[in-house]
Design a protein around this motif. Structure first.
Motif, PDB file in Angstrom:
ATOM      1  N   GLY A   1       8.262  -9.359  -6.563  1.00  0.00           N
ATOM      2  CA  GLY A   1       7.051 -10.052  -7.015  1.00  0.00           C
ATOM      3  C   GLY A   1       6.794 -11.301  -6.194  1.00  0.00           C
ATOM      4  O   GLY A   1       6.235 -12.269  -6.688  1.00  0.00           O
TER       5      GLY A   1
ATOM      6  N   ALA B   1       0.845  -1.201   0.000  1.00  0.00           N
ATOM      7  CA  ALA B   1       0.000   0.000   0.000  1.00  0.00           C
ATOM      8  C   ALA B   1       0.877   1.246   0.000  1.00  0.00           C
ATOM      9  O   ALA B   1       0.616   2.213  -0.728  1.00  0.00           O
ATOM     10  CB  ALA B   1      -0.931  -0.019   1.212  1.00  0.00           C
TER      11      ALA B   1
ATOM     12  N   LEU C   1      -1.856 -11.792  -9.859  1.00  0.00           N
ATOM     13  CA  LEU C   1      -1.153 -11.111  -8.763  1.00  0.00           C
ATOM     14  C   LEU C   1      -0.482 -12.049  -7.775  1.00  0.00           C
ATOM     15  O   LEU C   1       0.600 -11.768  -7.286  1.00  0.00           O
ATOM     16  CB  LEU C   1      -2.144 -10.238  -7.974  1.00  0.00           C
ATOM     17  CG  LEU C   1      -2.540  -8.919  -8.624  1.00  0.00           C
ATOM     18  CD1 LEU C   1      -3.413  -8.143  -7.660  1.00  0.00           C
ATOM     19  CD2 LEU C   1      -1.306  -8.106  -8.996  1.00  0.00           C
TER      20      LEU C   1
ATOM     21  N   SER D   1      -6.974  -0.058  -4.020  1.00  0.00           N
ATOM     22  CA  SER D   1      -7.177  -1.494  -3.920  1.00  0.00           C
ATOM     23  C   SER D   1      -7.499  -1.864  -2.489  1.00  0.00           C
ATOM     24  O   SER D   1      -7.066  -1.203  -1.550  1.00  0.00           O
ATOM     25  CB  SER D   1      -5.909  -2.254  -4.303  1.00  0.00           C
ATOM     26  OG  SER D   1      -5.209  -1.590  -5.331  1.00  0.00           O
TER      27      SER D   1
ATOM     28  N   ASP E   1      -6.039   0.750   0.305  1.00  0.00           N
ATOM     29  CA  ASP E   1      -5.325   1.998   0.019  1.00  0.00           C
ATOM     30  C   ASP E   1      -6.120   2.776  -1.007  1.00  0.00           C
ATOM     31  O   ASP E   1      -7.125   2.275  -1.543  1.00  0.00           O
ATOM     32  CB  ASP E   1      -3.899   1.708  -0.473  1.00  0.00           C
ATOM     33  CG  ASP E   1      -3.897   1.024  -1.820  1.00  0.00           C
ATOM     34  OD1 ASP E   1      -4.492   1.577  -2.782  1.00  0.00           O
ATOM     35  OD2 ASP E   1      -3.298  -0.082  -1.935  1.00  0.00           O
TER      36      ASP E   1
ATOM     37  N   VAL F   1       3.161  -6.458 -11.812  1.00  0.00           N
ATOM     38  CA  VAL F   1       2.328  -5.809 -12.828  1.00  0.00           C
ATOM     39  C   VAL F   1       3.222  -5.083 -13.819  1.00  0.00           C
ATOM     40  O   VAL F   1       3.083  -5.206 -15.021  1.00  0.00           O
ATOM     41  CB  VAL F   1       1.320  -4.841 -12.175  1.00  0.00           C
ATOM     42  CG1 VAL F   1       0.594  -4.042 -13.248  1.00  0.00           C
ATOM     43  CG2 VAL F   1       0.328  -5.633 -11.330  1.00  0.00           C
TER      44      VAL F   1
ATOM     45  N   ILE G   1      -5.382  -1.600  -9.533  1.00  0.00           N
ATOM     46  CA  ILE G   1      -4.744  -2.604 -10.396  1.00  0.00           C
ATOM     47  C   ILE G   1      -5.653  -2.878 -11.592  1.00  0.00           C
ATOM     48  O   ILE G   1      -6.855  -3.084 -11.428  1.00  0.00           O
ATOM     49  CB  ILE G   1      -4.520  -3.915  -9.614  1.00  0.00           C
ATOM     50  CG1 ILE G   1      -3.618  -3.641  -8.406  1.00  0.00           C
ATOM     51  CG2 ILE G   1      -3.920  -5.001 -10.496  1.00  0.00           C
ATOM     52  CD1 ILE G   1      -3.804  -4.598  -7.280  1.00  0.00           C
TER      53      ILE G   1
HETATM   54  P1  ADP Z   1       6.346  -6.887  -5.324  1.00  0.00           P
HETATM   55  O1  ADP Z   1       5.679  -5.853  -4.510  1.00  0.00           O
HETATM   56  O2  ADP Z   1       7.658  -7.321  -4.761  1.00  0.00           O
HETATM   57  O3  ADP Z   1       6.413  -6.577  -6.751  1.00  0.00           O
HETATM   58  P2  ADP Z   1       4.026  -8.480  -4.659  1.00  0.00           P
HETATM   59  O4  ADP Z   1       3.767  -9.916  -4.814  1.00  0.00           O
HETATM   60  O5  ADP Z   1       3.878  -7.923  -3.299  1.00  0.00           O
HETATM   61  O6  ADP Z   1       5.465  -8.206  -5.242  1.00  0.00           O
HETATM   62  O7  ADP Z   1       3.037  -7.714  -5.620  1.00  0.00           O
HETATM   63  C1  ADP Z   1       2.870  -8.136  -6.933  1.00  0.00           C
HETATM   64  C2  ADP Z   1       2.417  -7.000  -7.815  1.00  0.00           C
HETATM   65  O8  ADP Z   1       1.110  -6.583  -7.453  1.00  0.00           O
HETATM   66  C3  ADP Z   1       3.253  -5.767  -7.655  1.00  0.00           C
HETATM   67  O9  ADP Z   1       4.331  -5.772  -8.568  1.00  0.00           O
HETATM   68  C4  ADP Z   1       2.293  -4.651  -7.982  1.00  0.00           C
HETATM   69  O10 ADP Z   1       2.321  -4.363  -9.353  1.00  0.00           O
HETATM   70  C5  ADP Z   1       0.942  -5.202  -7.629  1.00  0.00           C
HETATM   71  N1  ADP Z   1       0.417  -4.631  -6.358  1.00  0.00           N
HETATM   72  C6  ADP Z   1       0.500  -5.186  -5.132  1.00  0.00           C
HETATM   73  N2  ADP Z   1      -0.102  -4.417  -4.201  1.00  0.00           N
HETATM   74  C7  ADP Z   1      -0.597  -3.352  -4.868  1.00  0.00           C
HETATM   75  C8  ADP Z   1      -1.343  -2.172  -4.458  1.00  0.00           C
HETATM   76  N3  ADP Z   1      -1.685  -1.951  -3.179  1.00  0.00           N
HETATM   77  N4  ADP Z   1      -1.700  -1.283  -5.426  1.00  0.00           N
HETATM   78  C9  ADP Z   1      -1.333  -1.504  -6.717  1.00  0.00           C
HETATM   79  N5  ADP Z   1      -0.643  -2.572  -7.143  1.00  0.00           N
HETATM   80  C10 ADP Z   1      -0.283  -3.482  -6.236  1.00  0.00           C
END
Ligand code: ADP
Length: 607
Positions: free
Chosen positions: A569, A511, A551, A596, A538, A558, A543
């Motif tokens: 990731g 977040a 995800l 999200s 947040d 993303v 997304i």
């Molecule tokens: P990382 O943060 O290390 O990339 P995560 O598994 O925590 O890996 O998250 C995967 C993907 O999900 C992130 O790369 C991001 O693009 C998307 N994401 C996660 N949480 C959020 C959020 N709160 N708002 C927007 N995108 C998010």
């Protein structure tokens, strides 16, 4: 009218049965009716001659003796069916008769002759013999037949004739079958085949079974066998069914061999299907290709396509790879390559082709058989892993560089003794970088533990609000964000506290990271019947809808270019695994542009 002697004479003459009279010790033929002359193949000239003279062929047959005996003793003689050989125009012919010789007496009671009344039964006897003969022929046939034959009486179902092949087939001794009721002899077949046999007897229609599977007790051991057999009704001359002929032939070996082949084919087919392998048969002489359905699918087509179109499907940069591989195959005999193809819908796919070249007797390559596999997903994962390694090293390098820099500065500060007040600042900096590194390494370790199935939970009872407070303290301390916690302050659950904290840290971190401009993060938990739902909301970018399903996959980001936000990731992937281990669910509600709300549920545990 009184019958005169000539009347009797007339009657005797007309009789269709041979009647004659011999008189005196010499047995002179005194009377012989037409039927007699016909039976003897003689004419009336025999009358007046002793029978031994008229019919010399009888001399070495017993009849003259019988006649004489009647003449001498007065004892009538009645024979059973007897054979007699008569010389008919120079040829000895066999006839069958029943003879009745009676003594003739004069008024004084003295015997003067013997009267013979005979009935011919030649036809009857022949017929009987024929029956016997055909029975013998049948019996021999049955006995020697290479197929099992068993003849069963239709009335009593008693086995009349049975051959060795049949006994061998059913695995019984002759005494166990012959002259016994068939179902007493082979009780194991009764339940199923007794109604069948009854129907054949009732309807007169033969029953044919092919590859019938049955269990036979052979020499005391139950065996599963396959038999071709027929129940054939055998009819009496009047049309009634007097027997059932069973003809049986064992086909167990044949059936098992065929099944084995079918099994292998089926297994191959399944293997090919399961492995999603497409197959092709490439005619090198006419450059035509026969392809399997799966092959066509891999190329993105509904049905078979001309060879030309298949070649056109290759990615322009990879056409050469295919060509080289085919040239090489003509030399080495084996084809192998990986290349990209473009589907009719313009999407790109990876394939791996393997094949073998077959040559004619002049060593000219004529045919290539092979398989292709869609390796798009494999390539994607490979790419992802490569990307991940570069991201991970990059992620680790940044804090490491920072630690190194801090230590260099500290070294300088300590040696020169200048600015001692700055020392703690750089120690804090180094510490914070080390914490980052530690977190990254922790994630990597977690992933390998998950892969190895070694993610252990250690559950305890704890207060949810306290746990959330502890895991968000650092964000609060930073001061930029307002973390709002909503939920029953007294709610307790049983779970792995440390791992649930890890999830919250991941979600709150995300977040902070992905919604840098939204200053509010809402953590809310609600108790349901048997579960608790915790969400972290947040108000950032949100997304895109189409990315949501991925995800929680390993390494998924993303924006995988990694320029905008750092990360491996892995956070969501690890979180999802922890939730799943607890028996809960994880998900996200997100609107692009409006933020999200990541949520997960956990069982309350044994409360
Ligand atoms: P990382 O943060 O290390 O990339 P995560 O598994 O925590 O890996 O998250 C995967 C993907 O999900 C992130 O790369 C991001 O693009 C998307 N994401 C996660 N949480 C959020 C959020 N709160 N708002 C927007 N995108 C998010």
């Amino acid at each position: 009218m009184e019958p005169t002697e000539s009347t009797f004479r007339e009657m005797v003459n007309l009789s269709p049965f041979p009647v004659y009279l011999c008189t005196g010790e010499d047995l002179v033929i005194t009377v012989a009716n037409n039927a007699t002359l016909k039976a003897w193949s003689r004419d009336a000239s025999v009358i007046g001659k002793p029978i031994a003279v008229a019919l010399p062929e009888l001399r070495d047959q017993p009849f003259l003796g019988y006649l004489l005996n009647v003449y001498r003793t007065g004892q009538p003689f009645h024979s059973d069916i007897s054979r007699v050989d008569i010389n008919a125009n120079g040829v000895l012919q066999t006839y069958y008769y029943k003879f009745n010789y009676l003594p003739m007496r004069n008024s004084a009671g003295e015997i003067y002759g013997v009267a013979a009344f005979n009935t011919e039964v030649t036809e009857l006897e022949r017929a009987k013999q024929e029956v016997e003969e055909s029975r013998m022929i049948l019996y021999n046939l049955v006995r020697q037949a290479p197929v099992g034959i068993c003849i069963i009486g239709a009335n009593d179902l008693v086995v009349d004739v049975v051959n060795e092949s049949y006994l061998e087939l059913v695995g019984k001794k002759r005494w166990q079958v012959e002259n016994r009721n068939i179902w007493d002899a082979i009780p194991e077949a009764k339940a199923f085949y007794s109604p069948v046999m009854d129907r054949v007897i009732a309807t007169g229609e033969a029953f044919v079974a092919q590859e019938a599977e049955l269990i036979l007790i052979r020499d005391g051991i139950a065996e599963n066998v396959f038999v071709d057999f027929v129940y054939e009704p055998v009819r009496h001359f009047d049309g009634t069914i007097n027997a059932i002929m069973v003809i049986a032939f064992e086909v167990t070996d044949k059936v098992l061999a065929r099944r084995a082949i079918e099994d292998i084919e089926e297994r191959n087919r399944l293997a090919i299907e399961a492995a999603e392998i497409g197959t092709f048969d490439f005619d090198l002489v006419h450059t035509t290709t026969v392809t399997s359905d799966r092959f066509n699918q891999i190329f993105g087509f509904d049905g078979p396509v001309p060879h030309r179109l298949l070649i056109d499907a290759f990615h322009p940069e990879d056409k050469q790879i295919r060509e080289h591989a085919h040239e090489e195959a003509l030399r080495s005999g084996y084809l192998y390559y990986e290349a990209r193809i473009i589907w009719p819908d313009d999407s790109m796919h990876w394939i791996r082709a393997q094949g073998k070249v077959y040559r004619d007797k002049n060593e000219k390559p004529v045919r290539m058989l092979g398989t292709i596999l869609d390796i798009t997903e494999f390539k994607r994962l490979q790419q992802q892993k490569d990307d991940f390694i570069s991201v991970a090293s990059h992620e680790l390098k940044t804090p490491m560089t920072s630690v190194k820099a801090s230590i260099q500065i500290l070294d300088k500060l300590i040696r020169t003794g200048t600015n001692p007040d700055k020392i703690s600042t750089f120690i804090d900096k180094a510490n914070s970088s080390l914490n980052k590194m530690q977190h990254l390494i922790e994630s990597l370790l977690n992933v390998s533990r998950i892969s190895a199935g070694q993610l252990e939970l250690s559950k305890s009872r704890f207060n949810v609000t306290e746990m959330i407070n502890e895991s968000c303290d650092y964000v609060r301390v930073a001061g930029d964000y307002q973390v709002i916690i909503k939920g029953d302050k007294d709610l307790e659950i049983v779970a792995d506290k440390q791992k649930i904290e890890q999830i919250l840290v991941n979600l709150v971190n995300n977040a902070v990271k992905y919604a840098p401009n939204s200053k509010e993060i809402i953590i809310e938990f609600t108790k349901r019947k048997t579960t608790i739902k915790i969400s972290v909301q947040d108000f950032g970018e949100g997304i895109p809808y189409d990315k949501i399903p991925h995800l929680f996959e390993r390494y998924y980001r993303v924006d995988s270019t990694g320029v905008q936000y750092s990360g491996l990731g892995l956070g969501l992937y690890i979180s999802a695994e922890i939730v799943e281990r607890h028996g809960g669910k994880i998900g996200v509600n997100s609107d692009a542009g409006r933020g999200s709300s990541f949520w997960f549920t956990l069982p309350l545990g044994d409360s």
